[in-house]
Design an enzyme around this catalytic site. Sequence first.
Site, PDB file in Angstrom:
ATOM      1  N   MET A 187      45.260 -24.145  39.462  1.00  0.00           N
ATOM      2  CA  MET A 187      44.762 -24.869  40.439  1.00  0.00           C
ATOM      3  C   MET A 187      44.522 -23.910  41.830  1.00  0.00           C
ATOM      4  O   MET A 187      45.062 -23.014  41.958  1.00  0.00           O
ATOM      5  CB  MET A 187      45.918 -25.940  40.906  1.00  0.00           C
ATOM      6  CG  MET A 187      45.550 -27.113  41.662  1.00  0.00           C
ATOM      7  SD  MET A 187      45.392 -26.626  43.742  1.00  0.00           S
ATOM      8  CE  MET A 187      47.309 -26.635  43.978  1.00  0.00           C
ATOM      9  N   CYS A 188      43.440 -24.456  42.403  1.00  0.00           N
ATOM     10  CA  CYS A 188      43.191 -23.301  43.609  1.00  0.00           C
ATOM     11  C   CYS A 188      42.416 -23.996  44.577  1.00  0.00           C
ATOM     12  O   CYS A 188      42.357 -25.210  44.832  1.00  0.00           O
ATOM     13  CB  CYS A 188      42.039 -22.583  43.012  1.00  0.00           C
ATOM     14  SG  CYS A 188      42.221 -21.666  41.428  1.00  0.00           S
TER      15      CYS A 188
END
Length: 587
Positions: free
Chosen positions: A1-2
């Site tokens: 996740m970013c």
Amino acid sequence: MCGIHLSISTTGTQPPSHRLRELLCKRGPDHLGDVGAEVHIPYVAPLFLHFTSTVLALRGTPGEQRHGHDSITRQPFHDTGSGSILCWNGEAWRINQRPLVGDNDGQIIFTMLLKASTSSLSDYESKRAVLQVLKDISGPFAFVYFDKAHNVLYFGRDRLGRRSLLYNTDSSSQALELASIADPSRGLWKEVDADAIHMTSFAANQSQEGIASNIDCTTPQFTCPIGRELWDQAPGLGSFNRNITSGIQPLQLQSSSVAILRQHLVDSLRLRTLNVLVPPSLCMASRVRIAVLFSGGLDCTVLARLTHELLPLDQEIDLLNVAFENPRVVQAAKNARKPGQPQANTLDPFESCPDRQTGRRSFQELQDVCPTRFWRFVAVNVPFEELKLHKPEVIDLIRPHNTEMDLSIAYALYFAARGKGVSYVGPSHYESETYTTSARVLLSGLGADELFGGYTRHATAFERRGYSGLLDELELDINRLGKRNLGRDDRVISHWGREARFPFLDENLVKWAIEAPIWEKCGFMPGLKDVVDGTDFALDPSKKVLRLLAFKLGLDSVSKEKKRAIQFGARTAKMETGRTKGTSLIS
């Protein structure tokens, strides 16, 4: 996740503001990277593109971590040969139905996109190839991809809208911004629609195929019309089954749909719970990788029960249960106290919350049914004064949403995702009063109500218009899954460096649920009784297939739990006295 950010400007490089960079780093605390690019068009001022990504490392193999290998894949992805760039915020669980457990999905997708956008292909061929790569992805994602060879920018969200992506146009700086989260210091941010892949070609007088977008990317010196390719033009999630003319059968324990649902959930959970990396800073101190957003209700408890079957027994599972001190409820309890009743007997604002009571009962049932698993119940108690301190932060996170209902739901998710509270290893035996979960993956039961008829309005529709009315209501919910508020929820939960995963919204499970006849999902059949081992067993008809699965898993009490909205179960609705409605704008 970013966390991802892109700015396009005609006046020079526009990196994210200091505040926005801080918010992006909250989402991805393991790495921060920047890449710049320029586009030169004849007779037009150059365009300056600036890409920023932050990374939360979640996927890898146990061997990598055991041998001390760096499991963090840095972003933005940048191919120095072609100049193409990808910012990727998501989880590709499958590509063209091939599972990617343990693989780095971002790197694989970038490699596929580079192949699809090679300079040997024409603009049209490249566009079709890039779109096909994106359509083959199953999983939650938001992305920005710059095909430098053809000077085309692609961006968007998955068809169910499970990841956040916002945009902002700033005429003063002649810039367009795309970001996972709004910069509260500037601009009027809006959500990128999740119904399409958006694209623009940076070429003089370039006409854009597709339907005109609602995103205005016009500056005084340059016009970049944005087109979009609708998701429903891709092999999608199937056609909604409205058949009510033949084959109607009562939904019972032995019904095939109960076993099919179990298999779909196990397959979905296997992708979302195995090979999760131990948090880097806590490798030797904690075994907790998975936690459940846990109200004690049907959806989340079934997920916890099935997760137990998949994870090794040496992995603990945290159950995050949030409860709030609601001044309105506390005052009502004081007003109802009889004269002479001692103050000590007044209501406990946390333990009296409906979700706290349900959560403790379901925690006990999980311990009884799965005694070999170490379950930890985390009682997240939020005093009203603490809520007020965090209110400005939560309002910034939910932008552009701005209603009281948005805020009340966001409060519950925000503090639950923080995962800080009193930890219990038994119904009344606490382990620590200052526990914070180390889990970076949070399981959520969202989606079950829409797929299996769990809302009160589904029962109301059936009462008024029978199967036709029920089908109308369910089809409406299915069609607007991508327009739900999952982007808002993603921004709130990810603020703590954690990722929400939604097993019920796995594409294969959703497709099955959409195509299944109504009597294989719900139990809305007049006069029908459930019989188990010769004994009447009254189950609510809403989400009947899931209730039967819970019963088969040994969760007898959980199978009978009623649906309760999070803002009422945790008591975040109407935190103060007055006539404020959920649709009212935040004051």
